[in-house]
Design an enzyme around this catalytic site. Structure first.
Site, mmCIF file in Angstrom:
data_model
loop_
_atom_site.group_PDB
_atom_site.id
_atom_site.type_symbol
_atom_site.label_atom_id
_atom_site.label_comp_id
_atom_site.label_asym_id
_atom_site.label_seq_id
_atom_site.Cartn_x
_atom_site.Cartn_y
_atom_site.Cartn_z
ATOM 1 N N SER A 14 46.235 43.537 34.066
ATOM 2 C CA SER A 14 45.772 42.092 34.199
ATOM 3 C C SER A 14 44.168 42.399 34.663
ATOM 4 C CB SER A 14 46.666 41.335 35.306
ATOM 5 O OG SER A 14 46.366 42.443 36.170
ATOM 6 N N ASP A 227 36.649 39.420 46.448
ATOM 7 C CA ASP A 227 37.219 38.091 46.867
ATOM 8 C C ASP A 227 38.622 38.036 47.404
ATOM 9 O OD1 ASP A 227 38.855 38.973 44.811
ATOM 10 O OD2 ASP A 227 38.264 37.331 43.355
ATOM 11 N N HIS A 230 40.204 40.951 43.907
ATOM 12 C CA HIS A 230 39.689 41.917 42.927
ATOM 13 C C HIS A 230 38.816 42.966 43.595
ATOM 14 C CE1 HIS A 230 40.351 38.207 40.674
ATOM 15 N NE2 HIS A 230 41.114 39.103 39.772
#
Length: 283
Positions: A14, A227, A230
């Protein structure tokens, strides 16, 4: 296809994979370590869960592909572990289904390797049996035999290894600041990480425990994320180190063991103060 052929390392997952070349990411770290040794191929899809991965598995990793990767690193779990939406929409995947999905991904990759082993055996058989075939042209016989046997060895040497990445931790407070809502918890990441680790052990696949590795650093919450989800450069550095450490345990995958492409001495190499060429291919 660009030659000469190098080992192919595929990163499949992902957004943690898609963004692995950003912020001095772990994908870039691998590409640097394996420069002139292996090609790092990115197959990252931001926002995806294990369900969507299954939908494209045959397209990303065809079983009958002429060239199979030497290594596949798989990461899904962060989005699967998010809290379910009342509508039933969104990336959340219940834990039992997540485990089953990851098992299907693992078995697909293993079967791709098994399929190629069958091809390898056929090539060996053709190479061996050609020695019993009456061929008037001896040169043709030698060429044919060695061609089949060499290609068979080459394909076996390129059989795939598979490695999983466990779900990394998250900083819930930073997520709230960045997105205005959280939707995922570090405890949820732990549960999905442990499930992935257990599955990989059951199917005999190496898995890297990122949830534990990242949190071994005291200041992980403040330095490892951009954040809260990530990875920052510091977070990626930790991930890169863990991957390289794991790959060092497999001689056929360790960057120190793989040959450097076109590393022979050349009169075109830089010249030192004594007027001698310096081979810098392994710098």
């Amino acid at each position: 296809m660009i030659g000469p052929g190098r080992p192919l390392f595929v990163l499949f997952g992902s957004s943690v994979v898609q963004l692995s070349y950003s912020h001095e990411g772990w994908g870039a770290i691998l590409a640097h370590a394996y420069a002139r040794k292996a090609d790092i191929i990115l197959r990252g899809y931001g926002g995806w869960n294990s369900r969507r991965a299954l939908e494209v598995l045959d397209k990303v990793f065809p079983k009958d592909a002429a060239v199979q990767p030497s290594l596949v690193i798989v990461y899904f779990g962060g989005n699967d572990s998010t809290e379910p939406h009342p509508s039933g929409l969104g990336p959340h995947v219940p834990l039992p289904e997540y485990v089953e999905n990851m098992k299907k991904i693992a078995m697909h990759l293993k079967l791709s390797t098994a399929f190629n082993w069958i091809c390898h055996l056929v090539w060996f058989w053709m190479g061996i049996t050609s020695g019993f075939t009456v061929i008037s042209d001896l040169n043709h016989f030698v060429f044919r035999s060695f061609k089949f046997i060499w290609v068979g060895f080459f394909r076996i040497a390129r059989s795939s290894h598979i490695s999983g990445l466990g779900t990394p931790p998250v900083n819930e407070g930073q997520i709230l600041e960045s997105f205005g809502k959280c939707g995922r918890t570090n405890e949820g990441c732990r549960i999905y990480s442990e499930a992935c680790l257990k599955l990989c052990q059951e199917v005999d696949i190496k898995c890297i425990d990122l949830w534990t590795a990242i949190q071994q650093r005291d200041d992980w919450k403040t330095v490892c994320f951009t954040d809260g989800i990530h990875l920052s450069s510091e977070g990626s550095k930790l991930v890169g180190e863990e991957i390289l450490k794991a790959l060092a345990e497999e001689p056929s995958l360790c960057w120190r063991s793989l040959p450097t492409e076109f590393d022979e001495d050349s009169v075109f190499d830089p010249v030192d103060e004594e007027g001698k060429n310096i081979n810098i291919s392994n710098l």
